[in-house]
Motif scaffolding. Sequence first.
Motif, short mmCIF file in Angstrom:
data_model
loop_
_atom_site.label_atom_id
_atom_site.label_comp_id
_atom_site.label_asym_id
_atom_site.label_seq_id
_atom_site.Cartn_x
_atom_site.Cartn_y
_atom_site.Cartn_z
N PRO A 1 0.83 -1.20 0.00
CA PRO A 1 0.00 0.00 0.00
C PRO A 1 0.87 1.26 0.00
CG PRO A 1 -0.74 -1.57 1.66
CD PRO A 1 0.58 -2.05 1.18
N PHE A 2 0.32 2.35 -0.47
CA PHE A 2 1.05 3.61 -0.49
C PHE A 2 1.36 4.10 0.92
CE2 PHE A 2 -0.87 4.13 -4.81
CZ PHE A 2 0.33 4.14 -5.50
N GLU A 3 0.58 3.64 1.89
CA GLU A 3 0.82 4.03 3.27
C GLU A 3 2.15 3.49 3.79
OE1 GLU A 3 -3.43 4.31 2.34
OE2 GLU A 3 -1.94 2.71 2.10
N THR A 4 2.69 2.48 3.12
CA THR A 4 4.00 1.95 3.49
C THR A 4 4.99 2.27 2.37
OG1 THR A 4 3.38 -0.25 2.64
CG2 THR A 4 3.01 0.17 4.97
N CYS A 5 5.37 1.28 1.55
CA CYS A 5 6.40 1.53 0.53
C CYS A 5 5.90 1.29 -0.89
CB CYS A 5 7.65 0.68 0.80
SG CYS A 5 7.33 -1.10 0.74
N ALA B 1 9.89 -3.12 -13.18
CA ALA B 1 9.60 -3.09 -14.61
C ALA B 1 8.08 -3.09 -14.81
CB ALA B 1 10.23 -4.30 -15.29
N LYS B 2 7.65 -2.84 -16.04
CA LYS B 2 6.22 -2.77 -16.33
C LYS B 2 5.62 -4.18 -16.36
CE LYS B 2 2.85 -1.01 -19.69
NZ LYS B 2 2.68 -0.28 -20.97
N PRO B 3 4.63 -4.46 -15.50
CA PRO B 3 3.99 -5.77 -15.50
C PRO B 3 2.77 -5.77 -16.43
CG PRO B 3 3.18 -4.51 -13.66
CD PRO B 3 4.13 -3.61 -14.40
N ASP B 4 2.16 -6.94 -16.56
CA ASP B 4 0.88 -7.02 -17.28
C ASP B 4 -0.28 -6.73 -16.34
OD1 ASP B 4 2.23 -8.00 -19.64
OD2 ASP B 4 2.38 -9.94 -18.64
N VAL B 5 -0.13 -7.18 -15.09
CA VAL B 5 -1.16 -7.02 -14.07
C VAL B 5 -0.51 -6.43 -12.82
CG1 VAL B 5 -2.77 -8.21 -12.55
CG2 VAL B 5 -2.53 -8.94 -14.94
N LEU B 6 -1.17 -5.42 -12.25
CA LEU B 6 -0.67 -4.77 -11.05
C LEU B 6 -1.65 -4.96 -9.91
CD1 LEU B 6 1.27 -2.87 -9.53
CD2 LEU B 6 0.04 -0.93 -10.56
N MET B 7 -1.18 -5.61 -8.85
CA MET B 7 -1.97 -5.80 -7.64
C MET B 7 -1.48 -4.88 -6.54
SD MET B 7 -2.41 -9.90 -7.25
CE MET B 7 -3.62 -10.80 -8.21
N MET B 8 -2.36 -4.57 -5.63
CA MET B 8 -1.96 -3.87 -4.41
C MET B 8 -2.60 -4.57 -3.22
SD MET B 8 -2.34 0.11 -3.17
CE MET B 8 -0.80 0.66 -3.95
N GLN C 1 -7.63 4.59 -2.27
CA GLN C 1 -6.41 3.83 -2.57
C GLN C 1 -6.36 3.44 -4.04
OE1 GLN C 1 -7.27 1.06 0.80
NE2 GLN C 1 -5.05 1.01 1.00
N VAL C 2 -7.50 3.06 -4.59
CA VAL C 2 -7.55 2.67 -6.00
C VAL C 2 -7.24 3.87 -6.90
CG1 VAL C 2 -9.03 1.81 -7.86
CG2 VAL C 2 -9.21 0.83 -5.56
N LEU C 3 -7.78 5.03 -6.57
CA LEU C 3 -7.53 6.22 -7.38
C LEU C 3 -6.04 6.57 -7.38
CD1 LEU C 3 -10.60 8.39 -6.35
CD2 LEU C 3 -10.24 7.20 -8.53
N ARG C 4 -5.39 6.44 -6.24
CA ARG C 4 -3.95 6.70 -6.17
C ARG C 4 -3.17 5.67 -6.98
NH1 ARG C 4 -1.39 7.46 -0.44
NH2 ARG C 4 0.37 8.03 -1.81
#
Length: 271
Positions: A67-71, A80-87, A95-98
């Motif tokens: 999460p952005f609240e950590t690192c 590198a650029k992935p195909d799928v990005l999870m958080m 959080q989704v908008l960020r």
Amino acid sequence: MRRTWLFVPGADEAAHAAAARSGADIVILELEDFTPPELRPRARQLSARAFDLWRKAGAIAGVRVNPFETCGAEDLAGIAKPDVLMMSKVDSSEQVLRLEAAAPQGVELVPNIESARGLVRIQEIARASKRITALLVASEDMVADLGTVRSRGGEELAYVRSRFLVECRAAGIEAIDCPYTFSDVKGAVADARYAKRLGYRMKSLVDPAHAKAINAVFTPSAAELAKAKRIVAAFDKARAAGRERAKVDGALIEVPIYAAAKRLLASIGRS
């Protein structure tokens, strides 16, 4: 097909290689709990090599950032650029908008729901970005948030898994089931079959040895395909004769069952 979503420790190159051989449909570089904080810079550096390895093996390359609240910001800047990005640990639309604002263009977003707060906010989370293609429900963190303990049978997550699927279907996105976090393949298969009965088409996992077995659960068998073809043929024939439904193997076939059979056949045609 996206039946299996395998999480792999970010800084473990041997695990990266094992994932490429596993047969998993999607392999995810895990930068959260599977990667100690002191190893995360190394894991980010390895991302390009890992993604290339997995793509060459025929898998989709993904990453799960913190999460952005950590690192999370450092994760995104260093990979590198992935195909799928999870958080991990998403429980709000903010959080989704960020995440959407920081994510590379063309990358799918898959927020992970790991708390009761996130579970009851799925509709707003799913609507926060058109780039969201699926959500994933966690097991260990969810169990901890509920104040219970993880079991092989998974009874403590029965309501969570059922509600999560319903919420995702209502939002029009795919639902990825939680991982079976024990080592036995027999238990993993039983857990996958339970998920399939609920209506899941995708499952996450943490052991590469489970990938092929879980793939088999979520791949329609020859008998299932044959029955779907009989259903479609019988229903089409009944409608052509002016009847509202058909009968196959002693069961009455109405529009929802016919539509499900057609979806099953179409999914195999696209795979």
